[in-house]
Design a protein around this motif. Structure first.
Motif, PDB file in Angstrom:
ATOM      1  N   HIS A   9       2.598   1.063  14.018  1.00  0.00           N
ATOM      2  CA  HIS A   9       3.762   0.200  14.217  1.00  0.00           C
ATOM      3  C   HIS A   9       4.920   0.732  13.393  1.00  0.00           C
ATOM      4  CE1 HIS A   9       1.856  -1.637  10.672  1.00  0.00           C
ATOM      5  NE2 HIS A   9       3.044  -2.083  10.360  1.00  0.00           N
ATOM      6  N   GLY A  10       6.058   0.085  13.511  1.00  0.00           N
ATOM      7  CA  GLY A  10       7.292   0.580  12.904  1.00  0.00           C
ATOM      8  C   GLY A  10       7.196   0.755  11.410  1.00  0.00           C
ATOM      9  N   GLU A  62      -1.119  -8.294   6.588  1.00  0.00           N
ATOM     10  CA  GLU A  62      -0.815  -7.328   7.644  1.00  0.00           C
ATOM     11  C   GLU A  62      -2.069  -6.570   8.067  1.00  0.00           C
ATOM     12  OE1 GLU A  62       3.754  -5.883   7.070  1.00  0.00           O
ATOM     13  OE2 GLU A  62       2.311  -5.158   5.590  1.00  0.00           O
ATOM     14  N   GLY A  63      -2.849  -6.153   7.099  1.00  0.00           N
ATOM     15  CA  GLY A  63      -4.069  -5.414   7.401  1.00  0.00           C
ATOM     16  C   GLY A  63      -5.062  -6.238   8.202  1.00  0.00           C
ATOM     17  N   ALA A  64      -5.224  -7.501   7.816  1.00  0.00           N
ATOM     18  CA  ALA A  64      -6.144  -8.388   8.537  1.00  0.00           C
ATOM     19  C   ALA A  64      -5.668  -8.606   9.974  1.00  0.00           C
ATOM     20  CB  ALA A  64      -6.268  -9.724   7.805  1.00  0.00           C
ATOM     21  N   ALA A  65      -4.365  -8.807  10.138  1.00  0.00           N
ATOM     22  CA  ALA A  65      -3.822  -9.015  11.489  1.00  0.00           C
ATOM     23  C   ALA A  65      -3.974  -7.748  12.321  1.00  0.00           C
ATOM     24  CB  ALA A  65      -2.354  -9.439  11.406  1.00  0.00           C
ATOM     25  N   HIS A  66      -3.753  -6.600  11.714  1.00  0.00           N
ATOM     26  CA  HIS A  66      -3.893  -5.328  12.422  1.00  0.00           C
ATOM     27  C   HIS A  66      -5.331  -5.158  12.914  1.00  0.00           C
ATOM     28  CE1 HIS A  66      -3.533  -1.290  13.675  1.00  0.00           C
ATOM     29  NE2 HIS A  66      -3.455  -0.672  12.539  1.00  0.00           N
ATOM     30  N   LYS A  67      -6.284  -5.447  12.054  1.00  0.00           N
ATOM     31  CA  LYS A  67      -7.698  -5.332  12.445  1.00  0.00           C
ATOM     32  C   LYS A  67      -8.035  -6.329  13.558  1.00  0.00           C
ATOM     33  CE  LYS A  67      -9.469  -3.447   8.144  1.00  0.00           C
ATOM     34  NZ  LYS A  67     -10.282  -3.657   6.960  1.00  0.00           N
ATOM     35  N   GLU A  68      -7.484  -7.536  13.446  1.00  0.00           N
ATOM     36  CA  GLU A  68      -7.725  -8.562  14.465  1.00  0.00           C
ATOM     37  C   GLU A  68      -7.167  -8.102  15.821  1.00  0.00           C
ATOM     38  OE1 GLU A  68      -6.776 -13.338  15.155  1.00  0.00           O
ATOM     39  OE2 GLU A  68      -6.149 -12.368  13.288  1.00  0.00           O
ATOM     40  N   ALA A  85      -0.438 -13.912  19.857  1.00  0.00           N
ATOM     41  CA  ALA A  85      -0.490 -14.720  18.630  1.00  0.00           C
ATOM     42  C   ALA A  85      -0.652 -13.816  17.403  1.00  0.00           C
ATOM     43  CB  ALA A  85      -1.621 -15.743  18.705  1.00  0.00           C
ATOM     44  N   VAL A  86      -1.495 -12.810  17.515  1.00  0.00           N
ATOM     45  CA  VAL A  86      -1.687 -11.872  16.407  1.00  0.00           C
ATOM     46  C   VAL A  86      -0.423 -11.042  16.192  1.00  0.00           C
ATOM     47  CG1 VAL A  86      -3.029  -9.915  15.546  1.00  0.00           C
ATOM     48  CG2 VAL A  86      -4.195 -11.809  16.672  1.00  0.00           C
ATOM     49  N   ALA A  87       0.224 -10.645  17.275  1.00  0.00           N
ATOM     50  CA  ALA A  87       1.495  -9.905  17.149  1.00  0.00           C
ATOM     51  C   ALA A  87       2.520 -10.762  16.401  1.00  0.00           C
ATOM     52  CB  ALA A  87       2.017  -9.514  18.529  1.00  0.00           C
ATOM     53  N   ASP A  88       2.523 -12.061  16.670  1.00  0.00           N
ATOM     54  CA  ASP A  88       3.432 -12.967  15.946  1.00  0.00           C
ATOM     55  C   ASP A  88       3.089 -13.012  14.458  1.00  0.00           C
ATOM     56  OD1 ASP A  88       4.822 -13.558  18.264  1.00  0.00           O
ATOM     57  OD2 ASP A  88       3.769 -15.463  18.617  1.00  0.00           O
ATOM     58  N   LYS A  89       1.779 -13.012  14.133  1.00  0.00           N
ATOM     59  CA  LYS A  89       1.346 -12.978  12.723  1.00  0.00           C
ATOM     60  C   LYS A  89       1.846 -11.705  12.052  1.00  0.00           C
ATOM     61  CE  LYS A  89      -3.225 -15.057  13.149  1.00  0.00           C
ATOM     62  NZ  LYS A  89      -4.647 -14.819  12.850  1.00  0.00           N
ATOM     63  N   MET A  90       1.729 -10.591  12.774  1.00  0.00           N
ATOM     64  CA  MET A  90       2.164  -9.304  12.222  1.00  0.00           C
ATOM     65  C   MET A  90       3.672  -9.296  11.980  1.00  0.00           C
ATOM     66  SD  MET A  90      -0.291  -6.825  14.501  1.00  0.00           S
ATOM     67  CE  MET A  90       0.047  -5.270  13.698  1.00  0.00           C
ATOM     68  N   SER A  91       4.421  -9.844  12.921  1.00  0.00           N
ATOM     69  CA  SER A  91       5.879  -9.918  12.770  1.00  0.00           C
ATOM     70  C   SER A  91       6.265 -10.813  11.598  1.00  0.00           C
ATOM     71  CB  SER A  91       6.521 -10.461  14.049  1.00  0.00           C
ATOM     72  OG  SER A  91       6.373  -9.554  15.103  1.00  0.00           O
ATOM     73  N   LYS A  96       8.227 -11.360   6.074  1.00  0.00           N
ATOM     74  CA  LYS A  96       7.968 -11.829   4.713  1.00  0.00           C
ATOM     75  C   LYS A  96       8.091 -10.673   3.716  1.00  0.00           C
ATOM     76  CE  LYS A  96       4.324 -14.538   4.418  1.00  0.00           C
ATOM     77  NZ  LYS A  96       2.978 -15.093   4.122  1.00  0.00           N
ATOM     78  N   GLU A  97       7.577  -9.509   4.119  1.00  0.00           N
ATOM     79  CA  GLU A  97       7.635  -8.322   3.266  1.00  0.00           C
ATOM     80  C   GLU A  97       9.087  -7.898   3.021  1.00  0.00           C
ATOM     81  OE1 GLU A  97       6.464  -3.643   3.738  1.00  0.00           O
ATOM     82  OE2 GLU A  97       5.119  -5.107   4.620  1.00  0.00           O
TER      83      GLU A  97
END
Length: 136
Positions: A9-10, A62-68, A85-91, A96-97
């Motif tokens: 990802h970016g 981020e890592g957990a969402a990526h794995k999910e 939904a997971v993409a939304d978590k990642m965003s 936040k970062e």
């Protein structure tokens, strides 16, 4: 397997621990040139430690969402809403970062006096000149 930041990802200017923490490290490294007080150095060190912990927590999200997402993408059945939904978590984690880095840099700049901030800008401008490719 570990989650490599920026993998899949970016990335870019704000991505990664570097920007928030690097600025503070740079300020502390030049504490003599900037005439930082012991209180300023202590406040900057605390700010940096707080940021690193916050960054580690966000990075774990981020890592957990990526794995999910990876698991969902390789599942037998396509779970489109789950993937979104997971993409939304990642965003959200990415946002936040970035906000954490910006807030940390603002807090660090507020610790410095206007004269110290001016010196930092001059050093930064000089460093940019040195790194710029020579014009032909």
């Amino acid at each position: 397997e570990g989650y490599a930041h920026g993998e899949g990802h970016g990335g870019g200017y704000w991505h990664g621990e570097g920007h928030g923490s690097h600025f503070i490290s740079h300020v502390i490294k030049h504490k003599d040139k900037l005439a930082l007080s012991a209180d300023q150095v202590s406040a900057l060190e605390k700010l940096q430690a707080d940021f690193k912990k916050q960054y580690a927590d966000i990075h774990a999200e981020e890592g957990a969402a990526h794995k999910e997402l990876h698991a969902l993408m390789h599942a037998e059945n396509i779970d489109e809403s789950g993937m979104h939904a997971v993409a939304d978590k990642m965003s959200a984690a990415e946002s936040k970062e970035i906000h954490a880095m910006v807030s940390t840099k603002i807090a660090a700049m507020k610790i410095l006096t206007p004269e110290q901030r001016k010196k930092m800008k001059e050093q930064h401008d000089e460093m940019k000149k040195e790194k710029a490719p020579a014009k032909k």
